[in-house]
Every structure is written in C-alpha cells, then in structure tokens.
Enzyme design. Structure first.
Site, PDB file in Angstrom:
ATOM      1  N   ASP A  99       0.850  -1.209   0.000  1.00  0.00           N
ATOM      2  CA  ASP A  99       0.000   0.000   0.000  1.00  0.00           C
ATOM      3  C   ASP A  99       0.881   1.253   0.000  1.00  0.00           C
ATOM      4  O   ASP A  99       1.798   1.368   0.819  1.00  0.00           O
ATOM      5  CB  ASP A  99      -0.884  -0.030   1.263  1.00  0.00           C
ATOM      6  N   HIS A 101      -0.420   4.523   0.017  1.00  0.00           N
ATOM      7  CA  HIS A 101      -1.107   5.724   0.508  1.00  0.00           C
ATOM      8  C   HIS A 101      -0.454   6.214   1.799  1.00  0.00           C
ATOM      9  O   HIS A 101      -0.361   5.461   2.768  1.00  0.00           O
ATOM     10  CB  HIS A 101      -2.586   5.424   0.755  1.00  0.00           C
ATOM     11  N   SER A 152      -5.413  -4.154   2.278  1.00  0.00           N
ATOM     12  CA  SER A 152      -4.554  -3.820   3.422  1.00  0.00           C
ATOM     13  C   SER A 152      -5.186  -4.251   4.748  1.00  0.00           C
ATOM     14  O   SER A 152      -4.487  -4.513   5.719  1.00  0.00           O
ATOM     15  CB  SER A 152      -4.267  -2.316   3.457  1.00  0.00           C
TER      16      SER A 152
HETATM   17 CO1  B1M Z   1      -5.705   5.459  -4.089  1.00  0.00          CO
HETATM   18  N1  B1M Z   1      -7.288   4.394  -3.654  1.00  0.00           N
HETATM   19  N2  B1M Z   1      -5.054   4.052  -5.228  1.00  0.00           N
HETATM   20  N3  B1M Z   1      -4.307   6.716  -4.561  1.00  0.00           N
HETATM   21  N4  B1M Z   1      -6.700   6.793  -3.244  1.00  0.00           N
HETATM   22  C1  B1M Z   1      -8.187   4.904  -2.654  1.00  0.00           C
HETATM   23  C2  B1M Z   1      -7.830   4.438  -1.215  1.00  0.00           C
HETATM   24  C3  B1M Z   1      -9.613   4.380  -3.117  1.00  0.00           C
HETATM   25  C4  B1M Z   1     -10.656   4.184  -2.004  1.00  0.00           C
HETATM   26  C5  B1M Z   1     -10.144   5.309  -4.222  1.00  0.00           C
HETATM   27  C6  B1M Z   1     -11.464   4.861  -4.801  1.00  0.00           C
HETATM   28  O1  B1M Z   1     -11.513   3.907  -5.558  1.00  0.00           O
HETATM   29  N5  B1M Z   1     -12.550   5.504  -4.459  1.00  0.00           N
HETATM   30  C7  B1M Z   1      -9.172   3.031  -3.798  1.00  0.00           C
HETATM   31  C8  B1M Z   1      -9.144   1.777  -2.902  1.00  0.00           C
HETATM   32  C9  B1M Z   1     -10.250   0.814  -3.253  1.00  0.00           C
HETATM   33  C10 B1M Z   1     -10.148  -0.490  -2.523  1.00  0.00           C
HETATM   34  O2  B1M Z   1      -9.185  -0.931  -1.969  1.00  0.00           O
HETATM   35  N6  B1M Z   1     -11.267  -1.141  -2.546  1.00  0.00           N
HETATM   36  C11 B1M Z   1      -7.781   3.386  -4.296  1.00  0.00           C
HETATM   37  C12 B1M Z   1      -7.105   2.679  -5.326  1.00  0.00           C
HETATM   38  C13 B1M Z   1      -7.901   1.603  -6.033  1.00  0.00           C
HETATM   39  C14 B1M Z   1      -5.772   2.961  -5.680  1.00  0.00           C
HETATM   40  C15 B1M Z   1      -4.885   2.201  -6.693  1.00  0.00           C
HETATM   41  C16 B1M Z   1      -4.979   0.661  -6.632  1.00  0.00           C
HETATM   42  C17 B1M Z   1      -5.231   2.724  -8.094  1.00  0.00           C
HETATM   43  C18 B1M Z   1      -4.509   2.051  -9.235  1.00  0.00           C
HETATM   44  O3  B1M Z   1      -3.321   1.982  -9.281  1.00  0.00           O
HETATM   45  N7  B1M Z   1      -5.290   1.557 -10.133  1.00  0.00           N
HETATM   46  C19 B1M Z   1      -3.487   2.694  -6.294  1.00  0.00           C
HETATM   47  C20 B1M Z   1      -2.903   1.844  -5.156  1.00  0.00           C
HETATM   48  C21 B1M Z   1      -1.474   1.602  -5.230  1.00  0.00           C
HETATM   49  C22 B1M Z   1      -1.001   0.849  -3.986  1.00  0.00           C
HETATM   50  O4  B1M Z   1      -1.214   1.292  -2.872  1.00  0.00           O
HETATM   51  N8  B1M Z   1      -0.374  -0.273  -4.223  1.00  0.00           N
HETATM   52  C23 B1M Z   1      -3.796   4.042  -5.749  1.00  0.00           C
HETATM   53  C24 B1M Z   1      -2.922   5.121  -5.778  1.00  0.00           C
HETATM   54  C25 B1M Z   1      -3.211   6.387  -5.285  1.00  0.00           C
HETATM   55  C26 B1M Z   1      -2.322   7.625  -5.497  1.00  0.00           C
HETATM   56  C27 B1M Z   1      -0.838   7.300  -5.526  1.00  0.00           C
HETATM   57  C28 B1M Z   1      -2.712   8.280  -6.816  1.00  0.00           C
HETATM   58  C29 B1M Z   1      -2.807   8.567  -4.335  1.00  0.00           C
HETATM   59  C30 B1M Z   1      -1.998   8.402  -3.026  1.00  0.00           C
HETATM   60  C31 B1M Z   1      -0.922   9.411  -2.852  1.00  0.00           C
HETATM   61  C32 B1M Z   1      -0.278   9.301  -1.494  1.00  0.00           C
HETATM   62  O5  B1M Z   1      -0.847   8.891  -0.503  1.00  0.00           O
HETATM   63  N9  B1M Z   1       0.974   9.678  -1.482  1.00  0.00           N
HETATM   64  C33 B1M Z   1      -4.213   7.996  -4.065  1.00  0.00           C
HETATM   65  C34 B1M Z   1      -5.223   8.718  -3.359  1.00  0.00           C
HETATM   66  C35 B1M Z   1      -4.912  10.155  -3.031  1.00  0.00           C
HETATM   67  C36 B1M Z   1      -6.445   8.113  -2.960  1.00  0.00           C
HETATM   68  C37 B1M Z   1      -7.684   8.766  -2.303  1.00  0.00           C
HETATM   69  C38 B1M Z   1      -8.437   9.517  -3.396  1.00  0.00           C
HETATM   70  C39 B1M Z   1      -7.432   9.712  -1.142  1.00  0.00           C
HETATM   71  C40 B1M Z   1      -6.590   9.144  -0.014  1.00  0.00           C
HETATM   72  C41 B1M Z   1      -6.158  10.233   0.948  1.00  0.00           C
HETATM   73  O6  B1M Z   1      -5.020  10.664   0.935  1.00  0.00           O
HETATM   74  N10 B1M Z   1      -7.097  10.731   1.778  1.00  0.00           N
HETATM   75  C42 B1M Z   1      -8.464   7.481  -1.783  1.00  0.00           C
HETATM   76  C43 B1M Z   1      -9.941   7.676  -1.602  1.00  0.00           C
HETATM   77  C44 B1M Z   1     -10.399   7.481  -0.181  1.00  0.00           C
HETATM   78  O7  B1M Z   1      -9.653   7.321   0.747  1.00  0.00           O
HETATM   79  N11 B1M Z   1     -11.670   7.429  -0.011  1.00  0.00           N
HETATM   80  C45 B1M Z   1      -7.899   6.413  -2.625  1.00  0.00           C
HETATM   81  C46 B1M Z   1      -6.817  11.776   2.750  1.00  0.00           C
HETATM   82  C47 B1M Z   1      -6.188  11.153   4.018  1.00  0.00           C
HETATM   83  C48 B1M Z   1      -5.900  12.231   5.051  1.00  0.00           C
HETATM   84  O8  B1M Z   1      -7.115  10.236   4.548  1.00  0.00           O
HETATM   85  O9  B1M Z   1      -5.478   8.314   4.465  1.00  0.00           O
HETATM   86  O10 B1M Z   1      -7.923   7.931   5.058  1.00  0.00           O
HETATM   87  P1  B1M Z   1      -6.715   8.807   5.090  1.00  0.00           P
HETATM   88  O11 B1M Z   1      -6.327   9.082   6.614  1.00  0.00           O
HETATM   89  C49 B1M Z   1      -7.268   9.491   7.573  1.00  0.00           C
HETATM   90  C50 B1M Z   1      -7.873   8.342   8.381  1.00  0.00           C
HETATM   91  O12 B1M Z   1      -8.086   7.177   7.627  1.00  0.00           O
HETATM   92  C51 B1M Z   1      -6.930   8.181   9.525  1.00  0.00           C
HETATM   93  O13 B1M Z   1      -6.460   9.499   9.774  1.00  0.00           O
HETATM   94  C52 B1M Z   1      -6.508  10.304   8.583  1.00  0.00           C
HETATM   95  C53 B1M Z   1      -7.265  11.603   8.830  1.00  0.00           C
HETATM   96  O14 B1M Z   1      -6.988  12.200  10.031  1.00  0.00           O
HETATM   97  N12 B1M Z   1      -5.762   7.303   9.440  1.00  0.00           N
HETATM   98  C54 B1M Z   1      -5.147   6.867  10.579  1.00  0.00           C
HETATM   99  C55 B1M Z   1      -5.084   6.832   8.411  1.00  0.00           C
HETATM  100  N13 B1M Z   1      -4.055   6.069   8.819  1.00  0.00           N
HETATM  101  C56 B1M Z   1      -4.066   6.083  10.156  1.00  0.00           C
HETATM  102  C57 B1M Z   1      -3.237   5.450  11.095  1.00  0.00           C
HETATM  103  C58 B1M Z   1      -3.528   5.652  12.453  1.00  0.00           C
HETATM  104  C59 B1M Z   1      -4.592   6.458  12.852  1.00  0.00           C
HETATM  105  C60 B1M Z   1      -5.416   7.056  11.937  1.00  0.00           C
HETATM  106  O15 B1M Z   1      -2.798   5.116  13.443  1.00  0.00           O
HETATM  107  C61 B1M Z   1      -1.776   4.211  13.124  1.00  0.00           C
END
Ligand code: B1M
Length: 216
Positions: A99, A101, A152
């Site tokens: 992963d 992200h 993940s």
């Molecule tokens: Co990706 N991606 N992405 N992506 N991406 C998602 C996660 C997805 C839900 C989008 C969608 O389809 N709607 C989807 C997953 C679907 C699934 O698994 N069923 C997805 C996909 C499919 C993919 C790829 C597979 C796409 C592809 O290649 N075809 C690929 C994966 C590659 C891989 O990982 N092997 C991919 C790639 C990418 C980018 C590189 C383009 C980019 C990431 C850039 C980066 O992180 N450097 C990206 C992005 C930006 C997203 C979305 C749009 C936004 C994620 C984000 O940064 N959110 C995302 C959509 C979504 O999440 N709904 C998506 C903002 C961030 C602050 O939130 O990380 O959730 P988040 O963190 C939150 C809480 O979750 C929590 O605190 C934070 C807020 O305070 N939290 C914790 C997180 N970790 C924590 C740990 C803790 C405590 C709290 O303690 C240990």
C-alpha cells in the site's frame, strides 16, 4: 469563491499555483491550520476519492491532487499548535505491505509529534518485519499501521497473526487506521482475536487520544 471553497477546489483540481497565498488568507481570516485541513482540504480529498471511485477521474489527476494536499499540509505544519512536553512515548508508524497511501499516515505523524510523542515514521509498503525491527530498535510503546486499500485490512490481520506467532502478541499495543477499515472489524473481530491489544483510530485525533492510556 470564498477562500475555504477555493482551497477545496485546489485539491479537487490539483491546482497548486497560489496555494500558499490562499492558505495565508484562510489563516488571516481566523481559521487554524487544523481547521483548514479538516474543513476544506479533506473535503476536497473526499470528492477526489468519490470521483476516482466512480471512474470520473483518472489516476494521474488523483496524484496531482495528492501532491497539492501534501504541499498544503507542509505549508500549514509550522503554524500548528505544539506542546512543549516532549518524550511522552514512542509510536512506530508505517503504511502496510502493498500500500502506497501515506497522506493520512503522515498527518498522524504530525499530530502526534506536535503533541509530545516521538514518532518513527518508517514509510510506505512496510512488511511486518520492518515494523518489528523499528519497534525494537526505537523501543516503541505502540505500533501504528495505516492502510487504505481493502486488501490492506487483510494484510493488517496477517501482520497481527505474525506478531502472535513470533511471540510478540502483547509486546506492543497496536493502533490501526485507514479508510478501508471499520470500527467493528478492528474492535470486535481483530481485538477479540488478539486479546484486547488492538485499537481503531478513525482519524489522527482519535489516534492521539488513544496514545495517552497506552503509554501511561
Ligand atoms: Co488510491 N485508492 N489508489 N491513490 N486513493 C483509494 C484508497 C480508493 C478508495 C479510491 C477509490 O476507488 N474511491 C481506492 C481503494 C479501493 C479499494 O481498496 N477497494 C484506491 C485505489 C484503487 C488505488 C490504486 C490501486 C489505483 C490504481 O493503481 N489503479 C493505487 C494503489 C497503489 C497501492 O497502494 N499499491 C492508488 C494510488 C493512489 C495515489 C498514488 C494516486 C494517491 C496516493 C498518494 C499518497 O498517498 N501519497 C491515491 C489517493 C490520493 C487516494 C484517495 C483519493 C485519497 C486518499 C487520501 O489521501 N485521503 C483514496 C480515496 C479514499 O480514501 N476514499 C484512494 C486523505 C487522508 C488524510 O485520509 O489516508 O484515510 P486517510 O487518513 C485518515 C484516516 O483514515 C486516519 O487518519 C486520517 C485523517 O486524520 N488514518 C489513521 C489513516 N491512517 C491512520 C493510522 C492511524 C490512525 C489514523 O494510526 C496508526
């Protein structure tokens, strides 16, 4: 557009030109750095996720949005409130194997660091061996795993099983976070399997709140 909405649009459109000026303007209007992140930037990211999920936005554009998000957080970081109390305890944090992200993980790092915790951020695509090595080296109190992909959530469970089979079951409390997790998966299913050592954090602030009792 009002500056808050403009910031949200910048994330959606991946438009970084003029970002710093808008962030300054929002702060000058009285919004705290954390409010700007929570109320505007994350709202923009939510829209990006929805559009990407619906096939309306292609990956390179998502990447651009992520870049703007990262830049915005970096520009806001110096303006966040910090406590003077350092050395409250140590978390090793990483994004799990497979992963990439890391925006959420890095936010957790910033929030905990600003609140007196030592955070060892080991990066993305980390295997359980890498988590264990860092936790031992840095004498961690807690291991934090982040992951956004549905697969993940499975990797996290495998990691917990691996910790257990290697005799580390109760050595480190575990905090799990990331958009694909649900509270009931972590706190009912996983926590029951692992003797009450696993916690779920919905966001960075819940992660912060969980740290205090775990390192006390
Ligand atoms: Co990706 N991606 N992405 N992506 N991406 C998602 C996660 C997805 C839900 C989008 C969608 O389809 N709607 C989807 C997953 C679907 C699934 O698994 N069923 C997805 C996909 C499919 C993919 C790829 C597979 C796409 C592809 O290649 N075809 C690929 C994966 C590659 C891989 O990982 N092997 C991919 C790639 C990418 C980018 C590189 C383009 C980019 C990431 C850039 C980066 O992180 N450097 C990206 C992005 C930006 C997203 C979305 C749009 C936004 C994620 C984000 O940064 N959110 C995302 C959509 C979504 O999440 N709904 C998506 C903002 C961030 C602050 O939130 O990380 O959730 P988040 O963190 C939150 C809480 O979750 C929590 O605190 C934070 C807020 O305070 N939290 C914790 C997180 N970790 C924590 C740990 C803790 C405590 C709290 O303690 C240990």
């Amino acid at each position: 557009l009002p500056v808050g909405e403009r910031l949200e649009r910048r994330i959606i459109d991946g438009e970084g030109k003029g970002l710093e000026a808008d962030l300054d303007l929002a702060r000058a209007g009285g919004a705290s750095a954390i409010d700007i992140i929570n109320l505007h930037l994350l709202e923009g990211m939510k829209v990006v996720g929805e559009r990407f999920g619906a096939g309306e936005m292609q990956l390179p554009f998502v990447l651009q949005s992520a870049e703007v998000m990262k830049n915005a957080v970096a520009l806001l970081e110096p303006h966040m409130e910090k406590t003077d109390a350092a050395g409250k305890g140590t978390m090793v944090i990483g994004t799990v194997r497979g992963d990439v992200h890391d925006i959420g993980k890095n936010l957790v790092d910033i929030i905990l660091s600003n609140n007196g915790y030592t955070v060892v951020n080991i990066g993305i695509k980390q295997t359980i061996n890498e988590f264990i090595a860092a936790a031992e080296e840095h004498n961690a109190d807690v291991i934090g795993m982040s992951g956004l992909l549905v697969k993940s959530t499975v990797v996290m469970k495998e990691n917990l099983l691996e910790l257990q089979s290697r005799g580390f079951a109760k050595r480190w409390p575990i905090i799990l976070g990331g958009a694909a997790l649900t509270r009931s998966y972590v706190e009912d299913d996983l926590d029951a399997l692992f003797d009450g050592t696993v916690r779920y954090a919905r966001d960075a602030f819940e992660g912060l709140a969980l740290m205090e009792p775990l390192v006390a």
